[in-house]
Design a protein around this motif. Structure first.
Motif, PDB file in Angstrom:
ATOM      1  N   UNK A  78       0.812  -1.219   0.000  1.00  0.00           N
ATOM      2  CA  UNK A  78       0.000   0.000   0.000  1.00  0.00           C
ATOM      3  C   UNK A  78       0.846   1.271   0.000  1.00  0.00           C
ATOM      4  N   UNK A  79       2.103   1.178   0.402  1.00  0.00           N
ATOM      5  CA  UNK A  79       2.967   2.356   0.472  1.00  0.00           C
ATOM      6  C   UNK A  79       3.572   2.712  -0.884  1.00  0.00           C
ATOM      7  N   UNK A  98      11.670   8.894  -7.752  1.00  0.00           N
ATOM      8  CA  UNK A  98      11.901   8.407  -6.395  1.00  0.00           C
ATOM      9  C   UNK A  98      11.473   9.482  -5.405  1.00  0.00           C
ATOM     10  N   UNK A  99      10.837   9.089  -4.317  1.00  0.00           N
ATOM     11  CA  UNK A  99      10.455  10.113  -3.347  1.00  0.00           C
ATOM     12  C   UNK A  99       9.598   9.588  -2.218  1.00  0.00           C
ATOM     13  N   UNK A 100       8.894  10.526  -1.564  1.00  0.00           N
ATOM     14  CA  UNK A 100       8.106  10.244  -0.373  1.00  0.00           C
ATOM     15  C   UNK A 100       6.613  10.347  -0.695  1.00  0.00           C
ATOM     16  N   UNK A 101       5.786  10.507   0.346  1.00  0.00           N
ATOM     17  CA  UNK A 101       4.335  10.517   0.131  1.00  0.00           C
ATOM     18  C   UNK A 101       3.877  11.670  -0.753  1.00  0.00           C
ATOM     19  N   UNK A 102       4.577  12.812  -0.692  1.00  0.00           N
ATOM     20  CA  UNK A 102       4.183  13.925  -1.561  1.00  0.00           C
ATOM     21  C   UNK A 102       4.418  13.550  -3.024  1.00  0.00           C
ATOM     22  N   UNK A 103       5.437  12.740  -3.279  1.00  0.00           N
ATOM     23  CA  UNK A 103       5.686  12.252  -4.635  1.00  0.00           C
ATOM     24  C   UNK A 103       4.712  11.134  -5.014  1.00  0.00           C
ATOM     25  N   UNK A 104       4.158  10.459  -4.004  1.00  0.00           N
ATOM     26  CA  UNK A 104       3.133   9.439  -4.266  1.00  0.00           C
ATOM     27  C   UNK A 104       1.820  10.089  -4.689  1.00  0.00           C
ATOM     28  N   UNK A 105       1.622  11.362  -4.289  1.00  0.00           N
ATOM     29  CA  UNK A 105       0.333  11.989  -4.536  1.00  0.00           C
ATOM     30  C   UNK A 105      -0.682  11.572  -3.492  1.00  0.00           C
ATOM     31  N   UNK A 106      -0.244  11.586  -2.236  1.00  0.00           N
ATOM     32  CA  UNK A 106      -1.098  11.127  -1.136  1.00  0.00           C
ATOM     33  C   UNK A 106      -2.467  11.788  -1.198  1.00  0.00           C
ATOM     34  N   UNK A 140       6.130   7.462   3.482  1.00  0.00           N
ATOM     35  CA  UNK A 140       6.954   7.314   4.692  1.00  0.00           C
ATOM     36  C   UNK A 140       8.400   6.942   4.393  1.00  0.00           C
ATOM     37  N   UNK A 141       8.873   7.217   3.198  1.00  0.00           N
ATOM     38  CA  UNK A 141      10.255   6.873   2.858  1.00  0.00           C
ATOM     39  C   UNK A 141      11.233   7.684   3.700  1.00  0.00           C
ATOM     40  N   UNK A 142      12.200   7.004   4.279  1.00  0.00           N
ATOM     41  CA  UNK A 142      13.261   7.646   5.040  1.00  0.00           C
ATOM     42  C   UNK A 142      14.465   7.869   4.135  1.00  0.00           C
ATOM     43  N   UNK A 143      15.506   8.487   4.674  1.00  0.00           N
ATOM     44  CA  UNK A 143      16.739   8.639   3.911  1.00  0.00           C
ATOM     45  C   UNK A 143      17.320   7.280   3.548  1.00  0.00           C
ATOM     46  N   UNK A 162      14.744  11.440 -11.001  1.00  0.00           N
ATOM     47  CA  UNK A 162      14.109  12.562 -10.309  1.00  0.00           C
ATOM     48  C   UNK A 162      13.908  12.151  -8.852  1.00  0.00           C
ATOM     49  N   UNK A 163      14.426  12.956  -7.922  1.00  0.00           N
ATOM     50  CA  UNK A 163      14.288  12.673  -6.493  1.00  0.00           C
ATOM     51  C   UNK A 163      13.446  13.783  -5.867  1.00  0.00           C
ATOM     52  N   UNK A 164      12.269  13.414  -5.390  1.00  0.00           N
ATOM     53  CA  UNK A 164      11.313  14.367  -4.825  1.00  0.00           C
ATOM     54  C   UNK A 164      11.183  14.027  -3.335  1.00  0.00           C
ATOM     55  N   UNK A 165      12.019  14.643  -2.495  1.00  0.00           N
ATOM     56  CA  UNK A 165      12.093  14.232  -1.094  1.00  0.00           C
ATOM     57  C   UNK A 165      12.626  15.368  -0.233  1.00  0.00           C
ATOM     58  N   UNK A 166      12.619  15.127   1.074  1.00  0.00           N
ATOM     59  CA  UNK A 166      13.113  16.089   2.052  1.00  0.00           C
ATOM     60  C   UNK A 166      12.146  16.338   3.185  1.00  0.00           C
ATOM     61  N   UNK A 167      10.887  15.916   3.036  1.00  0.00           N
ATOM     62  CA  UNK A 167       9.891  16.168   4.081  1.00  0.00           C
ATOM     63  C   UNK A 167      10.067  15.275   5.303  1.00  0.00           C
TER      64      UNK A 167
END
Length: 700
Positions: A78-79, A98-106, A140-143, A162-167
């Motif tokens: 689901x993640x 590659x990225x976190x939930x904002x890149x997933x389009x939560x 919920x991706x970590x570093x 493309x890396x969309x992360x930092x949150x």
């Protein structure tokens, strides 16, 4: 403090531990003091995770040369992108996303995602020659997750990354191991909480630099261009929970700060922005910018004085202050430090950067983004997603295809979500904002937007009212599970994974108001459910220390018997007034039984019990647990939800003593309480029958 003074204090601590024969920390103390050789071989590093044959939740099927979702990790599916398989090779060029939930389009995922929009943007310009966008973003991706995925994804032979992360970086304390304890304590000793913050940021900075260096080294071998996307934060609408100043150095600093707070808030309420700013600036001189409450006051003053640049600066200060707070949950966010580091390291490695602050400002004309762009603290509306992916597409086209295209032309190829997906996203935004303690007006806004896009969402609001008023898991609610079979995957996934259960007064009242605007009487059903499920007369008694009755958001949950957020042996009042509630019917009084004590061990003070804002009884406080019965007359109560508050006297606030205690806690790896506590409650019940029998709940 000089380095000699700091070393003397450390030496005193070593001597004290030798005297007490506390050998557990002795070696670390010697190592930190450079009194033993630290050049000996370090423990072997943990083996790196296997990269071949696995990419996230996808495992290589050798026969088909396709990465297929691994049934061994179905709980993790689901993640990630809801894609069953990824071909190991492709005739088309590939862009890794590659990225976190904002890149997933939560909240929109899986019906509408940034990766889908990016692929549409590129296809609109390149047609059949457009690259394939591989969606490897993970909620919920970590570093560590980003590093692992970037390494594993080399197997897909990407042409662009493309890396969309930092949150998720500032709130992740995994980089703080036991070996950091004495360095953190030394920074606290030298410069108070501000020194602790600087050391935390220094440690975090080193972790970020290492991550970006590792990713650069990974892709430079293949000469793969990398583009970093800097997230933006919802500065306009998002507000963190109100906090009172952490422990400040000196005996009178915290008292002075509280007096200035009262002055600033009083003047601000009168519209005296200049006077309020003067008081808030004096607060800032005391707390060094590490308390969000001060920064929010200064932002409000700047708004009233017509100073937009100053307002943004103070809102950023408030956003970034949370790094020092280990006692509350905070929403993910990118800080000014992280933004600067990503930009600097990207330039150093020749990577490109898309700064969403600049993108959104250019599109909206405002330096401070709000509900137009965001669904909560950082997750974007469809407008935000389209703007962001058009900007990313522009960079991809320039980097990999030497093609320069105006952003407006790219936006023309960025589709909008369906009305159903838009409605679901805004409903989930309303729930999420409420559970993170946002104000009623913000929650109601997202409710209204959801209903505008799909009237069917109103029925779903009724289901959620039932779910939250039952203390059972969602899957045990027969009507809910039946109706939820017809809803979208994002709604079903969010509601069935929703661990946060509370009376949800603000959210459910917003649902009722929204339904009333469409001619539906949900308020009566809500009132009935509350009385049926939670009325004190029906239950006999209600434990007000149950988070279900005292918590209104993730940030203020306290689990007295243990839990996922904060575990205390008793309720700790971090504010001058503590708030609880219970449900009552009409015509009868109630009994409150409370066991409490002062937070500083002092006697002579009183705590005041208030019912629905009206004074009810004053209780004497001592440093020992005492149990009191408080009779509440029917005249003070109302049918439905009744507010119960405990107003505490101001405790002794000696920051010098408390900072020393915090340092000891850090060295001993205990939870460091960096904020004053106004009072303690061991037990608190609302009872239906006002019997006179005493029960001592206090610990022996």
């Amino acid at each position: 403090m000089s380095s000699n003074d700091a070393m003397k204090q450390l030496s005193d601590e070593i001597a004290a531990q030798v005297y007490r024969e506390q050998r557990g920390d002795f070696a670390r103390l010697l190592s930190f003091a450079n009194l033993v050789d630290r050049s000996s071989p370090a423990p072997a590093a943990k083996a790196q995770p296997e990269t071949q044959g696995q990419i996230g939740v996808w495992k290589l099927d050798p026969a088909s040369q396709t990465f297929v979702r691994d049934v061994a990790v179905t709980a993790d599916w689901a993640y990630w992108a809801q894609v069953q398989s990824i071909a190991a090779k492709s005739a088309r060029p590939r862009v890794l996303f590659i990225g976190e939930s904002v890149a997933r389009g939560m909240f929109y995922d899986p019906g509408y995602t940034p990766a889908q929009v990016l692929e549409q943007v590129l296809a609109g310009q390149l047609g059949a020659a457009a690259p394939e966008v591989i969606d490897l973003a993970r909620t919920n991706a970590s570093m560590a997750t980003l590093r692992r995925i970037a390494t594993q994804a080399e197997q897909l032979e990407p042409g662009q990354v493309v890396v969309f992360a930092g949150n998720n970086w500032a709130g992740n304390r995994s980089y703080l191991g036991e070996e950091r304890a004495y360095a953190l304590a030394a920074s606290l000793r030298e410069s108070g909480i501000n020194g602790l913050r600087q050391r935390l940021e220094s440690i975090l900075s080193a972790e970020i630099e290492t991550l970006m260096d590792d990713l650069a080294a990974l892709y430079v071998q293949r000469q793969v261009p990398v583009c970093w996307v800097l997230p933006e934060f919802n500065l306009e609408d998002w507000r963190d929970p109100k906090v009172y100043a952490h422990w400040l150095g000196g005996q009178d600093a915290n008292d002075s700060w509280l007096a200035l707070l009262d002055t600033a808030e009083t003047l601000l309420a009168k519209g005296d922005h200049a006077g309020a700013r003067e008081a808030a600036e004096a607060m800032l001189a005391l707390d060094k910018g590490d308390c969000a409450t001060t920064a929010y006051l200064l932002a409000a003053c700047a708004e009233g004085l017509g100073q937009p640049d100053a307002r943004r600066r103070y809102l950023e200060m408030a956003r970034d202050a949370s790094i020092v707070d280990f006692t509350r949950s905070y929403s993910p966010r990118i800080t000014a430090l992280i933004r600067q580091l990503i930009a600097r390291k990207a330039a150093q490695h020749g990577h490109r950067v898309v700064d969403l602050h600049e993108v959104f400002q250019a599109a909206t004309g405002s330096a401070i983004a709000g509900k137009e762009i965001f669904l909560d603290y950082c997750h974007m509306t469809s407008k935000g997603i389209r703007l962001a992916m058009a900007a990313v597409g522009r960079e991809v086209l320039q980097q990999s295809f030497a093609k320069s295209v105006p952003q407006e032309a790219l936006l023309a190829h960025a589709t909008w979500p369906s009305d159903a997906d838009e409605a679901d996203a805004h409903l989930l935004a309303a729930i999420h904002n409420a559970h993170w303690g946002q104000v009623y007006e913000v929650v109601l806004h997202y409710c209204r937007r959801a209903a505008e896009k799909s009237p069917a969402i109103l029925e779903l609001m009724g289901i959620i009212v039932e779910i939250q008023n039952e203390r059972l898991p969602v899957w045990m609610n027969a009507r809910a599970t039946e109706l939820l079979e017809t809803v979208s995957p994002q709604i079903k996934r969010y509601l069935f994974s929703m661990e946060f259960k509370c009376l949800d007064r603000l959210l459910l009242d917003a649902f009722a108001a929204c339904c009333a605007e469409h001619g539906i009487d949900l308020a009566s059903r809500l009132s009935t459910l509350r009385l049926e499920g939670h009325c004190v007369a029906k239950l006999g008694s209600v434990d007000l220390l149950d988070p279900y009755y005292h918590s209104t958001s993730f940030s203020n949950q306290q689990f007295i018997d243990g839990g996922v957020n904060q575990h205390n042996d008793f309720f700790k009042a971090y504010e001058p007034v503590s708030h609880f509630c219970f449900i009552s019917d009409e015509g009868q009084g109630r009994l409150l039984r409370i066991t409490l004590k002062s937070s500083d061990g002092a006697s002579g003070g009183h705590a005041e019990i208030r019912i629905n804002g009206q004074p009810c009884q004053r209780l004497p406080l001592t440093g020992q647990w005492q149990t009191h019965d408080v009779s509440v007359s029917a005249a003070l109560l109302k049918k439905g939800v009744n507010d119960v508050s405990v107003a505490w006297p101001k405790p002794q606030l000696n920051g010098t003593v408390e900072l020393a205690r915090i340092g000891r806690d850090i060295r001993q790896h205990a939870m460091a309480e960096i904020y004053p506590v106004f009072g303690h409650i061991y037990a608190f019940e609302a009872r239906a029958v006002a019997d006179s029998r005493k029960t001592d709940y206090a610990p022996a």
